[in-house]
Structure formats: C-alpha cells, structure tokens
Design a protein around this motif. Structure first.
Motif, mmCIF file in Angstrom:
data_model
loop_
_atom_site.group_PDB
_atom_site.id
_atom_site.type_symbol
_atom_site.label_atom_id
_atom_site.label_comp_id
_atom_site.label_asym_id
_atom_site.label_seq_id
_atom_site.Cartn_x
_atom_site.Cartn_y
_atom_site.Cartn_z
ATOM 1 N N VAL A 183 36.257 7.677 -3.485
ATOM 2 C CA VAL A 183 35.295 6.626 -3.808
ATOM 3 C C VAL A 183 35.270 5.621 -2.665
ATOM 4 C CG1 VAL A 183 34.640 4.834 -5.455
ATOM 5 C CG2 VAL A 183 35.708 6.949 -6.274
ATOM 6 N N TYR A 184 34.072 5.271 -2.190
ATOM 7 C CA TYR A 184 33.946 4.341 -1.075
ATOM 8 C C TYR A 184 32.614 3.613 -1.182
ATOM 9 C CZ TYR A 184 30.679 7.648 1.077
ATOM 10 O OH TYR A 184 29.592 8.450 1.340
ATOM 11 N N GLY A 185 32.320 2.731 -0.217
ATOM 12 C CA GLY A 185 31.003 2.127 -0.151
ATOM 13 C C GLY A 185 30.965 0.625 0.024
ATOM 14 N N GLN A 186 31.990 -0.084 -0.452
ATOM 15 C CA GLN A 186 31.927 -1.541 -0.423
ATOM 16 C C GLN A 186 32.625 -2.129 0.786
ATOM 17 O OE1 GLN A 186 30.303 -2.924 -3.315
ATOM 18 N NE2 GLN A 186 30.045 -4.640 -1.947
ATOM 19 N N CYS A 187 33.488 -1.365 1.417
ATOM 20 C CA CYS A 187 34.349 -1.906 2.474
ATOM 21 C C CYS A 187 34.083 -1.206 3.798
ATOM 22 C CB CYS A 187 35.820 -1.747 2.093
ATOM 23 S SG CYS A 187 36.248 -2.523 0.511
ATOM 24 N N VAL A 188 34.375 -1.912 4.875
ATOM 25 C CA VAL A 188 34.261 -1.383 6.229
ATOM 26 C C VAL A 188 35.654 -1.385 6.841
ATOM 27 C CG1 VAL A 188 33.284 -1.707 8.521
ATOM 28 C CG2 VAL A 188 31.898 -2.204 6.496
ATOM 29 N N GLU A 195 40.851 -3.193 6.326
ATOM 30 C CA GLU A 195 39.538 -3.042 5.737
ATOM 31 C C GLU A 195 38.985 -4.418 5.407
ATOM 32 O OE1 GLU A 195 38.555 0.422 3.045
ATOM 33 O OE2 GLU A 195 40.726 0.306 2.747
ATOM 34 N N SER A 196 37.667 -4.555 5.597
ATOM 35 C CA SER A 196 36.963 -5.785 5.266
ATOM 36 C C SER A 196 35.944 -5.465 4.186
ATOM 37 C CB SER A 196 36.273 -6.353 6.506
ATOM 38 O OG SER A 196 35.521 -7.499 6.177
#
Length: 820
Positions: A183-188, A195-196
């Motif tokens: 699951v991913y998508g909100q953080c860079v 991670e930000s």
C-alpha cells in the motif's frame, strides 16, 4: 445548524485558486497486486481549485492507465447542490465535473468522462493532476450532504459515504513490480530511510479517518507539523485554527487529532505533538487523523472568513507534514524483517534458501549463526552449472553456506561456504545446526547431506545422496571445517543409504544427536557423539518398524533427554486414517515407546498454489515438513512441556495450523484446538490459509531469594506462513503465542504486513522449490521478555527475474525478529 454562505468576491476566488494549485495531496491509497497492476484511489479530490497536482503519484514511461470516477461533491449555492463528480445531472459542458491530466495519456487537463474506461495511450512520465470545473470554487467541498438534483447523490454507501473518488488502474512496466498487497500513495521517499508525507485538507466531517498509505515501521522516528484552518460551520466568523483554535468552546472542540501507534497514547490533540523532537518511537501501523466538533456535517474548507479573533487571516486550509525516519532501508517492507543474503553482488547472483540456525553466547555478547542451501558460485569454472532445463555438478560443489549476526539479527555477514573433503566431492544441502555447550570453546556443529565418491557422477545430475558430513566451528560460527562424514552402508546399499532432511540437537552435557530420513528404508536413523571431539556413531532407531513419511526433528531438554519426532501413517481410534506426528524420548541411553502426538495432519509434501502466474509459469511452492515442536516448561499443573504445531487440511482443501501438547515423559498427549490459525472462508472474505509452522520456547528462570523463589515459565511462540485469496505473488509470515490463561489454552495470532515475494523455480509436477523448511531461534539472555528470530525466503525487493527448472532469481534468506 447549517447556514449556507453567500459567494464571495471574484478576487477571493482567484486567491483560493492560486493557493489550491499548490496543494499536493488529498488521501491517495494505491494497492499493488504483485504483477505490476496497481489500483489507486484519490479520495475526496480537491474541488476548491481548478487544478491540483499530486506529486506522490507518479508514472513511468510506458505505464498504462484505466481511469474512472464515482461519487459526488458539494457545489455550493441554494437548494440541492450536490452533484456527481463524473457526469453531473443535468448534463453540463462547462461546470460541475472532474478533470484529469496524465502526461502522454490525456491531451492536457480533460473531463474525466471523456477518458473514463477507455484504452488510452501509455504515459510518458510525470505525476497525476486532477481538476474541477466550476464558475465559483469558494463554497465547494464535501460538507452538508444533500441528495442532489434528481437524487443523483442519494447513495451514501461505501467507505467514502458517496463522496467523490477517482479510480486509476495502473499497469506498471517498470520492474520489479511491488509485492502483492503493498500500500502506498501518500508519501514521497526522499532516500532509503526517510519519507515525507503531506496531507492537504484532512477530512473534518468525520471524527476519525484512517490513512492506510501512511505506514510506520517499529522503531521509526516521527516529526509532525500541522498548520492552517478549518471551516466549522454555523453563523458569523466560523473558521478556526486546526491545531490551536481560539474562541468559545475551543478548549474541548474545533481541533485536529492524531494517532500513530507507539508515538501517541491513542488519539491525542495535534497541539500536544506538533513540532516535538522527543516523541517516542513508533511501534508500527498506520496513521489515523480525527477532528473534534459537536456538529461535523457542515465542516470543510469553503467560504473563507478570518475566523474568531482573526485567527485565520489567510485562506490556508489545514494540512499536515509528517516526516518518518526509518531505522533501516524499508523499501522491501516494514516490520522487523532483515536481509541475510542477496545484499551483495556475490549472493544476489544466485539463490539461497532453506535454513537452520543456532545462538552462541560468548564473552563479548551474542551471535546468531544461520546456515542455508547456498547456490552461490565463486570459482571459475563454477562447480554447479545451471541451465533452463537442469543443472550439472562437478567435484567440489558445496551448498553448505552460512552467515552470522552480532546484533541480534539486524545486520548479517555472509561467511561463504564450507569446502568439500576427500572422498566426499559434494556437500548437497538440507542444512542442520546446533550450538554445543562447552566451557572452553564456542562450538557450533553444522551438517549437510553429502555424496560419496562411489555415488558421484562428475558433470551429471544428483540422483542419490549417500550420507552426510559434519562441520565444526570452535570460534562461535566465524569459521567451519568438515570433521566427519557418515554413511549407512548396510545391505543392500553398500555405497550408502539415501539420507534426507537432517536435524541436530545437543544436550547440556555436550552430547550431540543427528537424525535423518532414510529414503531407501523409510526409517528414521539417529547418530550420536558424546561430545564435539568424538565421532558420531549410529544408535538405535526411535521408531522401530515404523515407515516415516517426511524429515524428522530433534529437540534436547534441560534435563539431558532428547526428543525425536516424525510423521507416520496411522489409524486413529475412530477409524480415521492419515499421517500423524509421533514422538519418542531418549533417556539414559535408550528410547522409550513412540507416542502419537498430533491429529491427522497434511501429507508429506504439500504444494501451495498461489493461483497466479510469473514469467510464464504457474506460481506454486513445494513445502517440506509441516510440523514443529519444542520442549520447555509446562503450565501450572499442565501436561504440556512438549508443544507441537502441525499443518492440517479442511474439507475444502485449505491449509490451517493447529496445536497439541504432551507431558514431559510422553505419558499423555492431547490436542489443543485453541492454538489454531486459518482457514477463513466466511462470506465476502478470501480464504486465509496458514502452513509451515515453527515452534520455539525460551527457558524458564527463577527469581527471588530463599525462601521466596518464583519460577517464571518460558515464552512459547510459533511462526508460520500465511496466504490469502488468489492471484498472489507473495505470502506473509505470522506468529501465535501458545499461552494459557487461568488454566485455559489461548492462542493469539498476529500477521506481519511485510510481504515475502515468491520466486520459486519450475519443476515437474508443480513441486517448485522455494526452500523446504526454515528455522527459528530464541534470544533469552539479557532480554526481558525474550525475542525470537525466524528465517524466511524472499526476493529482497530485487524482483523475480528468472525461473528455471533448478534455479530462480531472486530467492534469498531474511531474518524476522519477533518481540513479545
């Protein structure tokens, strides 16, 4: 009470738009399926601006996308003003609809309806941009739901309660694909350990909102910043600061909340944690945000005013920035999984799997040593040559690799492979290992199946294994050398019986026992040495006149007795037939009487069908022994000093694991159905299967002084594999504590979120190899409570790039640390 606000001046609208253009994220949740297909949802896309970029959702050249949208948004004004995001009613060509731009896929920012559910050109890079078409954005949002014109928004079902969602089905061409369930998508990710995560306009119309794509690992350091304001509805000036609201009732409402497992004590006000540099470390899990208000329905980010006491002079909607610092590289997963092999070019080029391990306590600390089947080749020409259809073996071939860790499993050193010795040109895997108590030396014994010269075919394939070799370390596992090779040469196999699936155990006095499954006779052979300096000799069989079905397992008890276990065919008292585990105990130089110790279990070699295809072949996994046991302290008044877990099969063919227990003297054994994991086949839920159990126990210890001495029982733990549903390219690992509460057995199971990408080889009959078995050790000196380290196979995030008949990349060894 909800009061509709009048539209503001055009100048304010322009300011709203300019500020919103910089917004970089409503909630984004992407889930990978392991085959390069990612399902991404943008929840509550920004309808306060003509255009919003989402830099955390990017595309690579060649990615293909299928676009759709659902749900509704508030468009402001009077009457029923909610409208569908995709195709509003009445149909409009100039407002009230969502838009999208993906570089190469769309021709700029276009209505989503014009590209929905269509075959589109591939992406050429860039990130996602969404937009919304309206002639006034200031009172848009997701506040004060109504059913909309012609009841187009009456449906409030689903996780977003009928509010807008943009759906993207992305086929990623970049390799390796993310593991199934990622699951991913909100953080860079800014580097391997940082991670930000940026969240714009958190949902303030609900008391809590979970963010599954903001993941924390155990031990993560977290910094939290929050800013901006929220429209709280009502009359007058109603915007309030998100973190530190001012004005009436702001001491108990109108503020944001946050929950991060381990970092916060449940859901707490944001003002108690923002900008803090001394927050506790995370214990792992996901982010949850909340908002406190006595009436949430008319909250949002519409119709800006300066707020009570001028606390919101800028039109700046609430946002959060969360910086996560991981303790290690977590790109291959969260949790406590640490790579053992595959992290250097020499081991990454070949496969390693199937483990046995031991713990060495030495004056300088503690060392974990693990051995594994190791195909790594460092000689030229190689001693094992792999081709798409098989392998050829030359003299000097060794699969006897090992590694060690000096920090309880977090970092590992690959130590190489044990070389062969004259008369035994090949060391051929199925590793076993034990630590030997010795007051003067740090002795570790490692064993491998071996091929004697009489049975070795130079340049050919391996068809028979005629014995085994023992390697000894006197420096705590830093180096090993073969000290003895054994073979059962009894007629009619004078070149040596085919041994398989070895196991080792050492008693507190230093005696060493080794057991093997004799394929030629289907008997369990046991060899013993009184100490690490004496040769092994064959002793009596623990299961005379019984034909074994699979590898044996040995355990030594603190009283010096040794237990042997193996599966055999049996008929139970109710007439049921099938394989069961039998136990026997070696005391004072003799074996006792074998005792049935389990219910009917899975047959010898189960095939785990993951119901998917990788590199053109079905993905299946052949597993080895489906039982494990340990010997330790019994519960108060219990007959359970020996505890087992076996894999069983239900009437639908689904795997589950279940426990049993025996008295220390094997005078009685009984099932313990409370120690149970899987299968789940409830309506609407995918089957949740469990298999491959490992059992370990820490030693009991005594505390206090006479006459008040208390015995603290050991901690019992079982680890296992988990697979859910179909179309899997990965499995998970879990654990269950084999506990008692007030005399009643209790099993508490937990699955780790980390995914173990499977890259088995491809063999006839679906018996695709991924390592037949693994091991687990307990760390109970200086740790309260004790910790456990189990070993698993996975791809180390290198992808599955090759699957041949006897070779695959990538499959490597990792360590999983379990902390009670």
């Amino acid at each position: 009470m909800t009061v509709r606000h009048s539209r503001l001046l055009l100048l304010l609208l322009i300011l709203d738009c300019l500020l919103s253009i910089l917004a970089s994220g409503d909630q984004i949740v992407c889930t990978a399926d392991g085959n390069g297909n990612d399902s991404c949802d943008v929840l509550l896309p920004n309808v306060l601006s003509a255009e919003t970029n989402y830099p955390s959702l990017t595309f690579q050249v060649g990615d293909t996308v299928v676009i759709s949208a659902s749900g509704c948004a508030q468009t402001g004004g009077s009457g029923k003003t909610w409208k569908r995001f995709l195709n509003p009613s009445p149909t409009s060509d100039h407002k009230y609809f969502g838009k999208i731009s993906i570089q190469g896929v769309t021709n700029g920012l276009v209505p989503i309806s014009s590209v929905a559910n269509m075959t589109l050109p591939p992406a050429t890079g860039g990130s996602l941009t969404l937009g919304y078409e309206d002639d006034n954005y200031s009172d848009n949002g997701y506040w004060s739901h109504d059913d909309g014109t012609d009841d187009q928004c009456k449906d409030q079902s689903g996780p977003t309660r009928g509010r807008a969602v943009v759906h993207l089905q992305i086929h990623r061409v970049a390799t390796p694909a993310m593991a199934a369930g990622t699951v991913y998508g909100q953080c860079v990710r800014t580097d391997t350990v940082h991670e930000s995560c940026h969240i714009d306009r958190p949902d303030v119309t609900v008391p809590t909102e979970s963010y599954p794509s903001v993941n924390f690992c155990p031990g993560d350091a977290v910094r939290i910043a929050a800013q901006g304001c929220v429209q709280t509805g009502g009359s007058g000036k109603t915007w309030k600061d998100y973190v530190n609201p001012q004005g009436p009732n702001s001491d108990h409402e109108y503020f944001g909340q946050i929950q991060i497992p381990g970092v916060t004590a449940g859901m707490v006000p944001l003002k108690s944690v923002v900008n803090s540099t001394s927050l506790p470390a995370s214990s792992g899990g996901n982010l949850t945000l909340g908002y406190v208000d006595d009436g949430l329905g008319d909250n949002g980010y519409y119709s800006h005013d300066n707020g009570t006491q001028n606390q919101c002079p800028k039109n700046q909607p609430a946002s959060l920035d969360i910086t996560i610092t991981h303790g290690r590289d977590t790109r291959s997963g969260c949790g406590n999984i640490f790579p053992v092999t595959g992290t250097t070019p020499v081991t990454a080029a070949y496969f390693q799997s199937e483990t046995a391990a031991a713990v060495v306590e030495h004056p300088g600390g503690r060392r974990i040593v693990v051995t594994f089947n190791d195909a790594t080749q460092v000689t030229s020409p190689p001693t094992i040559k792999f081709t798409p259809t098989g392998r050829s073996v030359s003299a000097g071939a060794s699969l006897m690799g090992w590694a060690y860790s000096n920090d309880d499993g977090m970092h590992w050193t690959y130590a190489g492979k044990v070389p062969t010795v004259p008369g035994w040109p090949t060391l051929w895997g199925d590793p076993a290992m034990t630590t030997v108590p010795d007051p003067s030396n740090l002795v570790v014994i490692m064993a491998n199946l071996a091929i004697p010269t009489d049975e070795f075919i130079p340049g050919g394939s391996v068809t028979s294994v005629g014995g085994a070799c023992f390697a000894k370390s006197t420096d705590g596992g830093l180096s090993f050398a073969v000290v003895q090779c054994i073979s059962n040469t009894a007629a009619p196999f004078p070149a040596g019986h085919f041994y398989d699936g070895e196991t080792l155990a050492a008693t507190p006095s230093g005696a060493i026992f080794a057991a093997f499954n004799d394929i030629n006779t289907a008997r369990i052979n046991v060899w013993s040495a009184p100490n690490s300096d004496s040769p092994f000799v064959q002793i009596a069989e623990p299961f005379p006149n019984m034909m074994s079905l699979m590898h044996p397992r040995l355990r030594a008890a603190v009283d010096g007795s040794v237990y042997a276990a193996a599966p055999f065919a049996a008929m139970l008292s109710d007439g049921t037939t099938g394989p069961v585990v039998y136990l026997n105990r070696y005391v004072n130089g003799a074996w006792g009487t074998p005792q049935q110790a389990s219910e009917i279990m899975q047959a010898s070699v189960p095939i785990i069908d993951l119901k998917s295809e990788v590199l053109g072949s079905e993905l299946e996994v052949r597993m080895g022994p489906q039982f494990s046991f340990a010997v330790g302290s019994a519960s108060a008044g219990g007959q359970d000093a020996v505890r087992l877990m076996v894999t069983r099969v239900d009437s639908n063919g689904l795997f589950f694991i279940e426990g049993s227990a025996c008295a220390a003297d094997l005078s009685g054994c009984h099932p313990v159905p409370e120690w149970h994991v899987g299968p789940i086949q409830a309506k609407g839920r995918a089957p949740h299967q469990a298999f491959g159990p490992l059992v370990q126990v820490s030693q009991a210890h005594r505390i206090g002084r006479p006459p008040r001495i208390e015995t603290i029982p050991g901690t019992w733990l079982a680890a296992y594999y988990v697979v859910s549903g179909t179309n899997n390219t990965a499995i998970q690992t879990g654990h269950i504590y084999l506990n008692y509460q007030n005399g009643t057995p209790v099993g508490t199971s937990v699955d780790l979120p980390d995914l173990l990408t499977v890259c088995s080889d491809v063999r006839d009959g679906g018996e695709d190899y991924w390592g037949d078995y693994n091991d687990m050790v307990v760390l109970d000196t200086g740790l309260t409570p004790p910790a456990f380290v189990s070993f698993v196979t996975r791809d180390q995030q290198l992808g599955c790039i090759e699957r041949w008949a006897r070779f695959s990349l990538h499959q490597h060894v990792s360590a999983v640390r379990w902390n009670p």
